[in-house]
Design a protein around this motif. Structure first.
Motif, mmCIF file in Angstrom:
data_model
loop_
_atom_site.group_PDB
_atom_site.id
_atom_site.type_symbol
_atom_site.label_atom_id
_atom_site.label_comp_id
_atom_site.label_asym_id
_atom_site.label_seq_id
_atom_site.Cartn_x
_atom_site.Cartn_y
_atom_site.Cartn_z
ATOM 1 N N SER A 124 -16.773 -8.515 -24.593
ATOM 2 C CA SER A 124 -15.528 -9.302 -24.583
ATOM 3 C C SER A 124 -14.422 -8.615 -23.786
ATOM 4 O O SER A 124 -13.663 -9.244 -23.060
ATOM 5 N N ILE A 153 -14.928 -9.941 -36.364
ATOM 6 C CA ILE A 153 -15.220 -10.149 -34.934
ATOM 7 C C ILE A 153 -15.375 -11.629 -34.601
ATOM 8 O O ILE A 153 -15.009 -12.059 -33.493
ATOM 9 N N ASP A 187 -24.613 -7.238 -31.483
ATOM 10 C CA ASP A 187 -23.860 -6.295 -32.331
ATOM 11 C C ASP A 187 -22.974 -7.075 -33.308
ATOM 12 O O ASP A 187 -21.984 -6.545 -33.826
ATOM 13 N N VAL A 188 -23.352 -8.347 -33.561
ATOM 14 C CA VAL A 188 -22.596 -9.176 -34.506
ATOM 15 C C VAL A 188 -23.516 -9.531 -35.679
ATOM 16 O O VAL A 188 -24.618 -10.058 -35.479
ATOM 17 N N SER A 195 -20.506 -15.607 -30.725
ATOM 18 C CA SER A 195 -19.508 -14.549 -30.975
ATOM 19 C C SER A 195 -19.827 -13.281 -30.208
ATOM 20 O O SER A 195 -18.927 -12.506 -29.889
ATOM 21 N N SER A 198 -18.161 -12.761 -27.132
ATOM 22 C CA SER A 198 -17.422 -14.043 -27.095
ATOM 23 C C SER A 198 -18.209 -15.149 -26.397
ATOM 24 O O SER A 198 -17.632 -16.099 -25.859
HETATM 25 O O1 LIG Z 1 -17.589 -7.496 -27.241
HETATM 26 C C1 LIG Z 1 -17.476 -8.019 -28.378
HETATM 27 O O2 LIG Z 1 -16.895 -9.086 -28.611
HETATM 28 C C2 LIG Z 1 -18.070 -7.343 -29.584
HETATM 29 O O3 LIG Z 1 -18.779 -6.176 -29.199
HETATM 30 C C3 LIG Z 1 -19.009 -8.299 -30.311
HETATM 31 O O4 LIG Z 1 -20.096 -8.636 -29.467
#
Ligand SMILES: O=C(O)[C@H](O)CO
Ligand SMILES: Nc1ncnc2c1ncn2[C@@H]1O[C@H](COP(=O)(O)OP(=O)(O)OP(=O)(O)O)[C@@H](O)[C@H]1O
Ligand SMILES: [Mg+2]
Length: 422
Positions: A124, A153, A187-188, A195, A198
């Motif tokens: 993101s 997040i 990683d969510v 998400s 994003s």
């Molecule tokens: O970059 C991001 O939004 C976080 O690491 C969730 O993926």
């Protein structure tokens, strides 16, 4: 017969290796036929390693590409690809300039072309191009506000995506009519694809109404022109995208379970979405460990009880530590004098909080050793000083940066010792 601690370290090492970017990308690409006009865009903290693996696999089928990763996370040139580093967790000018390169690449493609989109955590901040009327300064300020307000997040990215030309599925629209294949290191928790970073190439399940609720929930003070950008709806369906999750905390837990079983443990996964306060999680795990030691349930010993997730710490103290270190330090209180049990917790990216540790490991002696070293666990937890406490009794786990980032791995190991020393 290896010790519980040695088995624990083996489980950590082998399960994290199952989600390293290189291996995950290569295994997936072997199953796919992407044609021979492939344009690569890689974003996130694992972007360079994912792109290198993809280029090594696809060779001259890759006609060009852009890699955008965090400062210090690229490892040199990759033939035919433009490599950029940019700001994380707050985007910067390099974020904007490198994203423009990726957008230019994607916008010029035809229906015979394929975009191989490699997505990992941190995307993101690293992949951003504000919508008209929103500046980079706006993005920086809102990102900082969101990171501080306690929003999770999914909530943070529901807002970030609406300020962006490339989030919330909008990047996939730019690439159309080219096909976009996304390979994602999640990683969510719960692997919500809209998400992760994003969701630049995934239909957005959040709505403008959701955003309004988030603004009220956290009492966010946003300028009018930002509110205006948040009132625009995002794509709810896309016809040119295929997405595959190639690494996640679920995969780490499955791998940990298999490794534990290969070491002779009866193994189970309790959850992959643990997300409560770290110290509470520690007490909860200690209670489960005591049940195993004293009543040999829920599993027959020797056993491994595995969890995945990302606990939270509301830092109030002045100490040093991380959520995984805090979890095991808290657990040490609950397994004091228990024999034949260890509790370990690590961040799969190899860093836990602003420390050089990945996490920690404790057993039935840890609490006593801390007392003998003059350390009161409650005091250490109140000061959020788990790092120094665990360091004092040789209970930190250090892996170094692993190159992947799929949340945290937590587990209890019990051997067949029968009694609890009083
Ligand atoms: O970059 C991001 O939004 C976080 O690491 C969730 O993926
Ligand atoms: N002294 C401390 N004790 C316990 N936890 C802490 C301490 N200092 C910071 N933290 C926690 O560490 C968290 C940051 O952890 P970390 O640096 O591992 O990033 P992360 O959440 O894993 O994100 P990333 O995806 O960038 O790895 C903060 O949100 C905070 O809750
Ligand atoms: Mg981390």
């Amino acid at each position: 017969m290896k010790s519980l601690r040695e088995d624990a370290l083996r489980i950590i090492e082998d399960s994290i290796s199952s989600v390293l970017p290189e291996r995950a990308v290569e295994q997936e690409l072997r199953k796919l036929d992407l044609g021979d006009k492939i344009y690569l865009v890689a974003i996130g903290k694992a972007a360079w390693r994912m792109a290198k693996s993809a280029k090594d696999c696809l060779k001259d089928k890759v006609k060009g590409g852009v890699v955008i990763t965090k400062y210090g996370h690229s490892q040199g040139p990759i033939e035919g690809l433009k490599i950029y580093e940019a700001g994380h967790p707050i985007p910067d000018e390099n974020t904007i300039s490198s994203t423009k390169e990726a957008v230019e690449l994607a916008k010029g493609l035809s229906k015979d072309d394929t975009v191989l989109f490699l997505v990992s955590g941190g995307g993101s901040a690293l992949f951003e191009l504000p919508v008209d009327g929103v500046s980079l300064e706006d993005i920086k300020n809102v990102t900082d506000m969101l990171l501080r307000c306690g929003a999770n997040i999914v909530e943070i990215n529901a807002i970030r995506k609406r300020m962006s030309q490339v989030k919330g599925g909008r990047f996939a629209l730019m690439a159309s009519p080219a096909k976009v294949y996304s390979l994602v290191l999640s990683d969510v928790l719960g692997d919500r694809l809209d998400s992760i970073a994003s969701g630049p190439a995934y239909p957005d399940s959040t709505t403008v109404e959701d955003v309004r609720k988030i603004i009220r929930k956290y009492d966010l003070k946003l300028p009018r022109h930002i509110l205006q950008s948040l009132s625009e709806e995002t794509p709810k369906s896309l016809d040119n995208v295929e997405t595959r999750i190639i690494g996640s905390v679920s995969k780490v837990c499955e791998s940990a379970k298999n490794v534990a079983a290969s070491l002779g443990y009866n193994a189970m996964i309790l959850t992959t979405t643990l997300d409560c306060e770290a110290s509470e999680a520690g007490l909860f795990l200690a209670a489960i460990a005591r049940e195993e030691v004293e009543k040999e349930r829920p599993l027959k010993r020797p056993c491994a009880i595995i969890l995945g997730g990302e606990t939270v710490v509301h830092v109030k103290g002045t100490g040093k530590g991380g959520r995984n270190q805090e979890l095991v330090l808290s657990a040490a209180r609950g397994i004091k004098n228990c024999t034949g049990v260890v509790i370990a917790s690590v961040g799969t990216d190899g860093t836990d909080g602003p420390t050089d540790a990945a996490g920690g490991i404790v057993d039935g002696r840890t609490a006593t050793l801390l007392e003998e070293a003059g350390i009161d666990i409650d005091d250490a937890l109140n000061d959020n000083d788990s790092y120094h406490a665990l360091q004092k009794v040789n209970s930190l786990i250090r892996t170094g940066p692993t190159g992947t980032n799929v949340n945290d791995l937590i587990f209890i190991l019990c051997d067949e010792t029968k009694v609890r020393e009083n």
